[in-house]
Scaffold this motif. Sequence first.
Motif, short mmCIF file in Angstrom:
data_model
loop_
_atom_site.label_atom_id
_atom_site.label_comp_id
_atom_site.label_asym_id
_atom_site.label_seq_id
_atom_site.Cartn_x
_atom_site.Cartn_y
_atom_site.Cartn_z
N GLY A 8 0.81 -1.22 0.00
CA GLY A 8 0.00 0.00 0.00
C GLY A 8 0.83 1.26 0.00
O GLY A 8 2.02 1.23 -0.29
N VAL A 9 0.17 2.35 0.36
CA VAL A 9 0.84 3.64 0.43
C VAL A 9 0.88 4.11 1.87
O VAL A 9 0.05 3.74 2.69
CB VAL A 9 0.17 4.70 -0.48
N GLY A 10 1.89 4.91 2.14
CA GLY A 10 2.07 5.44 3.48
C GLY A 10 1.93 6.94 3.50
O GLY A 10 0.96 7.50 2.98
N ARG A 11 2.92 7.60 4.02
CA ARG A 11 2.89 9.04 4.20
C ARG A 11 2.97 9.79 2.88
O ARG A 11 3.47 9.29 1.89
CB ARG A 11 4.05 9.47 5.09
N THR A 12 2.47 11.02 2.91
CA THR A 12 2.58 11.94 1.78
C THR A 12 3.49 13.09 2.21
O THR A 12 3.31 13.67 3.28
CB THR A 12 1.20 12.50 1.39
N VAL A 13 4.46 13.40 1.37
CA VAL A 13 5.39 14.49 1.63
C VAL A 13 5.20 15.54 0.54
O VAL A 13 5.23 15.22 -0.64
CB VAL A 13 6.85 14.00 1.62
N ILE A 14 4.99 16.79 0.93
CA ILE A 14 4.97 17.89 -0.02
C ILE A 14 6.27 18.66 0.16
O ILE A 14 6.56 19.16 1.24
CB ILE A 14 3.75 18.81 0.19
N LEU A 15 7.06 18.71 -0.91
CA LEU A 15 8.32 19.44 -0.88
C LEU A 15 8.15 20.75 -1.62
O LEU A 15 7.64 20.78 -2.74
CB LEU A 15 9.41 18.64 -1.60
N GLU A 16 8.56 21.83 -1.00
CA GLU A 16 8.62 23.12 -1.66
C GLU A 16 10.08 23.50 -1.76
O GLU A 16 10.71 23.84 -0.76
CB GLU A 16 7.84 24.19 -0.89
N LYS A 29 17.39 13.29 -0.23
CA LYS A 29 17.77 13.67 1.14
C LYS A 29 16.56 13.77 2.07
O LYS A 29 16.61 13.35 3.22
CB LYS A 29 18.56 14.98 1.14
N THR A 30 15.47 14.34 1.56
CA THR A 30 14.27 14.46 2.39
C THR A 30 13.72 13.08 2.74
O THR A 30 13.37 12.82 3.90
CB THR A 30 13.19 15.29 1.68
N LEU A 31 13.64 12.20 1.76
CA LEU A 31 13.10 10.86 2.03
C LEU A 31 14.02 10.08 2.95
O LEU A 31 13.54 9.36 3.84
CB LEU A 31 12.85 10.11 0.73
N GLU A 32 15.32 10.23 2.79
CA GLU A 32 16.26 9.56 3.70
C GLU A 32 16.04 10.05 5.14
O GLU A 32 15.99 9.25 6.08
CB GLU A 32 17.70 9.81 3.27
N LYS A 33 15.92 11.36 5.30
CA LYS A 33 15.69 11.94 6.62
C LYS A 33 14.40 11.40 7.25
O LYS A 33 14.33 11.18 8.47
CB LYS A 33 15.61 13.47 6.51
N GLU A 34 13.38 11.17 6.43
CA GLU A 34 12.09 10.68 6.93
C GLU A 34 12.02 9.16 7.01
O GLU A 34 11.02 8.61 7.42
CB GLU A 34 10.96 11.21 6.04
N GLY A 35 13.10 8.48 6.61
CA GLY A 35 13.12 7.02 6.66
C GLY A 35 12.26 6.36 5.60
O GLY A 35 11.78 5.24 5.78
N ILE A 36 12.08 7.05 4.48
CA ILE A 36 11.27 6.51 3.37
C ILE A 36 12.22 6.00 2.30
O ILE A 36 13.00 6.75 1.73
CB ILE A 36 10.34 7.60 2.79
N GLY A 86 15.85 4.25 -1.91
CA GLY A 86 16.44 5.56 -1.65
C GLY A 86 17.01 6.29 -2.84
O GLY A 86 17.49 7.41 -2.71
N VAL A 87 16.96 5.68 -4.03
CA VAL A 87 17.54 6.31 -5.23
C VAL A 87 16.43 6.75 -6.17
O VAL A 87 15.60 5.94 -6.59
CB VAL A 87 18.49 5.32 -5.95
#
Length: 147
Positions: A8-16, A29-36, A86-87
């Motif tokens: 399934g799907v998990g969290r949603t991240v909005i990057l500005e 980098k953002t996804l790595e920081k969030e453990g995604i 992560g890539v």
Amino acid sequence: MKAFMGSGVGRTVILELDRGDDIVESVEKTLEKEGIKNAYIASAVGSIQHLEYHRPLTMDEATEDEFLSLDGPFETGGVTGTVIDGVAHLHFSGGGVQGIHVGHLEKGTRVLYLMELVVIELEGFALKRVLTPENVKKLFPVSEEPS
């Protein structure tokens, strides 16, 4: 053809992203920081001041790519793709005073004024990208090597 099933799907991240931010590096980098580890780009809008990308040159069995480096301004028609293990693997379409450009987005592509990306976490996948004899990075289960 291969098909991979997740849970399934998990969290949603909005990057500005702001002027000068590297699009590919910012996503990773953002996804790595969030453990995604795995995600897809659901939406992306914005402008680019410096564009790094590649596209295929031939129809041969093994791909031969052309790498381009251009200064803008460019407006994106869209950015889409996946992040696996992560890539980021992102493709884009966009244009500006120099014409229309479409291809595989590379690190070094920088935001002009603003870039908004909606990134959706994908759950239940254990995949990796492996460079194949066709010179293409394809998906494989973590436990499997290409034949």
